[in-house]
Design an enzyme around this catalytic site. Structure first.
Site, PDB file in Angstrom:
ATOM      1  N   THR A  56       6.145  29.204 -35.605  1.00 36.92           N
ATOM      2  CA  THR A  56       6.651  28.430 -34.471  1.00 36.92           C
ATOM      3  C   THR A  56       8.023  27.863 -34.858  1.00 36.92           C
ATOM      4  OG1 THR A  56       5.415  26.486 -35.200  1.00 36.92           O
ATOM      5  CG2 THR A  56       4.343  27.913 -33.577  1.00 36.92           C
ATOM      6  N   THR A  58      10.029  25.017 -34.949  1.00 35.90           N
ATOM      7  CA  THR A  58      10.302  23.897 -35.856  1.00 35.90           C
ATOM      8  C   THR A  58       9.665  24.134 -37.220  1.00 35.90           C
ATOM      9  OG1 THR A  58      10.458  22.379 -33.989  1.00 35.90           O
ATOM     10  CG2 THR A  58      10.091  21.390 -36.154  1.00 35.90           C
ATOM     11  N   CYS A  59       8.438  24.609 -37.226  1.00 33.03           N
ATOM     12  CA  CYS A  59       7.724  24.839 -38.492  1.00 33.03           C
ATOM     13  C   CYS A  59       8.424  25.899 -39.338  1.00 33.03           C
ATOM     14  CB  CYS A  59       6.297  25.296 -38.217  1.00 33.03           C
ATOM     15  SG  CYS A  59       5.394  24.255 -37.053  1.00 33.03           S
ATOM     16  N   HIS A  60       8.794  26.981 -38.677  1.00 33.82           N
ATOM     17  CA  HIS A  60       9.337  28.158 -39.353  1.00 33.82           C
ATOM     18  C   HIS A  60      10.773  27.960 -39.827  1.00 33.82           C
ATOM     19  CE1 HIS A  60       9.484  32.457 -40.200  1.00 33.82           C
ATOM     20  NE2 HIS A  60      10.625  32.517 -39.543  1.00 33.82           N
ATOM     21  N   ILE A  64       9.239  23.981 -43.121  1.00 34.16           N
ATOM     22  CA  ILE A  64       8.713  24.546 -44.363  1.00 34.16           C
ATOM     23  C   ILE A  64       9.773  25.105 -45.316  1.00 34.16           C
ATOM     24  CG2 ILE A  64       7.112  26.257 -45.308  1.00 34.16           C
ATOM     25  CD1 ILE A  64       5.884  23.665 -43.933  1.00 34.16           C
TER      26      ILE A  64
END
Length: 170
Positions: A56, A58-60, A64
């Site tokens: 996703t 923001t996560c990607h 992270i």
């Protein structure tokens, strides 16, 4: 609303993940999921980063990658294990970890159905966008299973659960 707080002993949980092996680098192998129990972290300093979903935006892109970039800084501060978790299945988490290049540096754990996060009061209802219940965006630092830091994002974006905030708390 988080039911766990700094100073608490983390509740027991079991995750699935695909351990890194060099044959996974080609993308032709899937690996076999195994279980990991939080009890395995007894006596260790652990950083857990939770995201609503692998791949996703923001996560990607934002959340992270800095953990991988600053891996050596975390190790220098005595961190034994860095683990990212999401409600995605172990194969999706493994695929994501291979895409981001975690190798054996960061564990990619499946919190199936966000069950463990639910026991901590750290889930997000993303039904409005078709995702159902997911893990909230948060970071936890454990030392011998005791919560030393808890950063739960108050809104969209990455602040208190980001790599810099967690490093500053160590």
């Amino acid at each position: 609303m988080a039911t766990i707080k700094t100073g608490d002993t983390v509740l027991q949980g079991t995750f699935t993940y695909v351990p890194y092996a060099p044959e996974l680098d080609s993308g032709a192998a899937c690996g076999i999921p195994v279980k990991l129990n939080t009890d395995e972290w007894k006596g260790k300093k652990v950083v857990i980063i939770s995201v609503p979903g692998a791949f996703t935006p923001t996560c990607h892109v934002n959340h992270i990658p800095p953990y991988l970039e600053k891996y050596d800084e975390f190790k220098a501060k005595g961190v034994d294990v860095i683990a990212v978790l999401a409600a995605n299945d172990a194969f999706v988490m493994s695929g994501w970890s291979r895409f981001l290049g975690f190798k054996d540096k960061i564990l990619a754990l499946s919190d199936t159905g966000a069950e463990w996060s639910k026991t901590l009061g750290l889930t997000a209802d993303l039904s409005a966008i078709g995702f159902g219940t997911r893990t909230a965006r948060y970071a936890i630092v454990l030392d011998d299973l005791k919560v030393k830091y808890l950063g739960v994002e108050p809104e969209r974006g990455v602040t208190v659960s980001g790599a810099d905030a967690v490093l500053a708390a160590l």
